[in-house]
Design a protein around this motif. Structure first.
Motif, PDB file in Angstrom:
ATOM      1  N   VAL A  34     -19.059 -39.772  21.854  1.00  0.00           N
ATOM      2  CA  VAL A  34     -20.110 -38.547  20.768  1.00  0.00           C
ATOM      3  C   VAL A  34     -18.653 -37.321  21.326  1.00  0.00           C
ATOM      4  O   VAL A  34     -18.325 -36.516  21.017  1.00  0.00           O
ATOM      5  CB  VAL A  34     -20.918 -38.335  21.609  1.00  0.00           C
ATOM      6  CG1 VAL A  34     -21.970 -37.527  20.024  1.00  0.00           C
ATOM      7  CG2 VAL A  34     -21.834 -39.886  20.812  1.00  0.00           C
ATOM      8  N   VAL A  35     -18.535 -37.272  22.929  1.00  0.00           N
ATOM      9  CA  VAL A  35     -18.323 -35.603  23.093  1.00  0.00           C
ATOM     10  C   VAL A  35     -17.868 -35.822  24.594  1.00  0.00           C
ATOM     11  O   VAL A  35     -17.882 -36.784  25.405  1.00  0.00           O
ATOM     12  CB  VAL A  35     -19.895 -35.003  24.104  1.00  0.00           C
ATOM     13  CG1 VAL A  35     -18.586 -33.565  24.752  1.00  0.00           C
ATOM     14  CG2 VAL A  35     -20.482 -34.919  22.944  1.00  0.00           C
TER      15      VAL A  35
ATOM     16  N   ALA B 147     -10.545 -33.753  12.299  1.00  0.00           N
ATOM     17  CA  ALA B 147     -10.114 -35.460  10.858  1.00  0.00           C
ATOM     18  C   ALA B 147     -11.594 -35.884  10.689  1.00  0.00           C
ATOM     19  O   ALA B 147     -12.812 -36.177  12.305  1.00  0.00           O
ATOM     20  CB  ALA B 147      -9.128 -36.455  11.904  1.00  0.00           C
ATOM     21  N   LYS B 148     -11.828 -37.247  10.130  1.00  0.00           N
ATOM     22  CA  LYS B 148     -13.035 -38.052   9.954  1.00  0.00           C
ATOM     23  C   LYS B 148     -12.641 -39.105  11.340  1.00  0.00           C
ATOM     24  O   LYS B 148     -11.423 -39.816  11.067  1.00  0.00           O
ATOM     25  CB  LYS B 148     -13.106 -39.142   8.499  1.00  0.00           C
ATOM     26  CG  LYS B 148     -13.239 -39.980   8.604  1.00  0.00           C
ATOM     27  CD  LYS B 148     -14.634 -39.407   7.161  1.00  0.00           C
ATOM     28  CE  LYS B 148     -15.661 -40.376   7.071  1.00  0.00           C
ATOM     29  NZ  LYS B 148     -16.460 -40.390   7.141  1.00  0.00           N
ATOM     30  N   ASP B 149     -13.878 -39.552  11.761  1.00  0.00           N
ATOM     31  CA  ASP B 149     -13.974 -40.592  13.239  1.00  0.00           C
ATOM     32  C   ASP B 149     -13.986 -41.468  13.315  1.00  0.00           C
ATOM     33  O   ASP B 149     -14.446 -42.116  11.987  1.00  0.00           O
ATOM     34  CB  ASP B 149     -15.192 -40.236  13.495  1.00  0.00           C
ATOM     35  CG  ASP B 149     -15.567 -40.570  15.020  1.00  0.00           C
ATOM     36  OD1 ASP B 149     -14.085 -40.996  15.827  1.00  0.00           O
ATOM     37  OD2 ASP B 149     -16.557 -40.686  15.853  1.00  0.00           O
TER      38      ASP B 149
ATOM     39  N   ARG C 148     -22.065 -35.665  10.312  1.00  0.00           N
ATOM     40  CA  ARG C 148     -20.971 -36.246   9.251  1.00  0.00           C
ATOM     41  C   ARG C 148     -19.953 -36.984   9.718  1.00  0.00           C
ATOM     42  O   ARG C 148     -19.166 -37.314   8.810  1.00  0.00           O
ATOM     43  CB  ARG C 148     -20.063 -34.976   8.033  1.00  0.00           C
ATOM     44  CG  ARG C 148     -22.045 -33.897   8.070  1.00  0.00           C
ATOM     45  CD  ARG C 148     -21.916 -33.275   7.101  1.00  0.00           C
ATOM     46  NE  ARG C 148     -22.597 -32.288   5.972  1.00  0.00           N
ATOM     47  CZ  ARG C 148     -22.327 -31.424   5.536  1.00  0.00           C
ATOM     48  NH1 ARG C 148     -21.720 -31.180   5.322  1.00  0.00           N
ATOM     49  NH2 ARG C 148     -23.464 -30.985   4.923  1.00  0.00           N
ATOM     50  N   GLY C 149     -19.726 -37.134  11.062  1.00  0.00           N
ATOM     51  CA  GLY C 149     -18.413 -37.929  11.043  1.00  0.00           C
ATOM     52  C   GLY C 149     -17.143 -37.393  11.249  1.00  0.00           C
ATOM     53  O   GLY C 149     -16.290 -37.909  11.569  1.00  0.00           O
ATOM     54  N   ILE C 150     -17.122 -36.088  11.596  1.00  0.00           N
ATOM     55  CA  ILE C 150     -15.871 -35.222  11.982  1.00  0.00           C
ATOM     56  C   ILE C 150     -15.912 -34.911  13.161  1.00  0.00           C
ATOM     57  O   ILE C 150     -16.868 -34.818  13.859  1.00  0.00           O
ATOM     58  CB  ILE C 150     -16.009 -33.963  10.775  1.00  0.00           C
ATOM     59  CG1 ILE C 150     -16.592 -34.465   9.263  1.00  0.00           C
ATOM     60  CG2 ILE C 150     -15.191 -33.732  11.080  1.00  0.00           C
ATOM     61  CD1 ILE C 150     -15.023 -35.298   8.895  1.00  0.00           C
ATOM     62  N   ILE C 151     -14.800 -35.485  13.851  1.00  0.00           N
ATOM     63  CA  ILE C 151     -14.343 -34.964  14.294  1.00  0.00           C
ATOM     64  C   ILE C 151     -13.481 -33.666  15.305  1.00  0.00           C
ATOM     65  O   ILE C 151     -12.920 -33.557  14.128  1.00  0.00           O
ATOM     66  CB  ILE C 151     -13.483 -35.965  16.081  1.00  0.00           C
ATOM     67  CG1 ILE C 151     -12.769 -36.402  15.211  1.00  0.00           C
ATOM     68  CG2 ILE C 151     -14.564 -37.403  16.086  1.00  0.00           C
ATOM     69  CD1 ILE C 151     -10.482 -35.695  15.900  1.00  0.00           C
TER      70      ILE C 151
END
Length: 181
Positions: free
Chosen positions: A138-139, A7-9, A38-41
């Motif tokens: 982030v992770v 999804a988009k973060d 790109r802000g995808i998780i």
């Protein structure tokens, strides 16, 4: 059981996914979360269904999937879902909570290592505390051994590693969530 979310973060996303699973009574055993530039998780949760709810009620799988989608899209408040769960009895912790910060393990993020007594909703509470402190997760790499949660988070605040003052405040908050503060 396993759920994978792409999804988009956005803030509190990882916490919301963990909270959704907790609201259904699932026990999160492992989780991995990654975000790209790109802000995808891509978040992967491995969980147990201790009451066999999903196995015995196949429609619950669809309800969990639909609820997860609504939470990820911001259409359902995970706090409401968690409020509807009956609180468990809190017993004294048999695991001394520990929180360690490391700014040398990564070039771009602060590593936070946590060890605590596992309990329903712990991952949601930890991730919410970090997000509430202005941290971007982030992770994430989490593991559960028996009753012990072993969690590693790489976080940033405003795109940078955490400073000493933010670390100390966050340490106190995380220890309190773990029952050690």
């Amino acid at each position: 059981w396993q759920v994978v979310v792409a999804a988009k973060d956005h803030p509190f996303l990882f916490a919301s996914i963990a909270g959704t699973l907790a609201s259904f009574g699932m026990n999160i055993l492992k989780a991995e979360a990654f975000a790209n530039a790109r802000g995808i998780i891509l978040d992967t949760f491995t969980f147990a269904d201790p009451l066999r709810t999903l196995e015995l009620n196949p429609t619950e799988v669809d309800r969990l999937r639909d609820t997860m989608a609504r939470v990820v899209l911001g259409k359902t408040d995970v706090k409401r879902l968690l409020a509807s769960r009956r609180p468990g009895t809190r017993r004294p912790s048999r695991v001394e909570p520990r929180v360690a910060f490391n700014n040398k393990a990564s070039q771009s993020a602060t590593l936070i290592e946590l060890v605590a007594e596992d309990r329903p909703g712990l991952l949601y509470d930890l991730a919410s505390t970090m997000s509430g402190a202005g941290c971007d997760i982030v992770v994430v790499l989490i593991d559960t051994e028996a009753n012990k949660a072993l969690d590693v988070f790489y976080v940033t605040a405003e795109g940078k590693k955490l400073d000493g003052q933010r670390e100390e405040k966050l340490r106190r908050e995380l220890l309190a969530v773990c029952g050690g503060g």
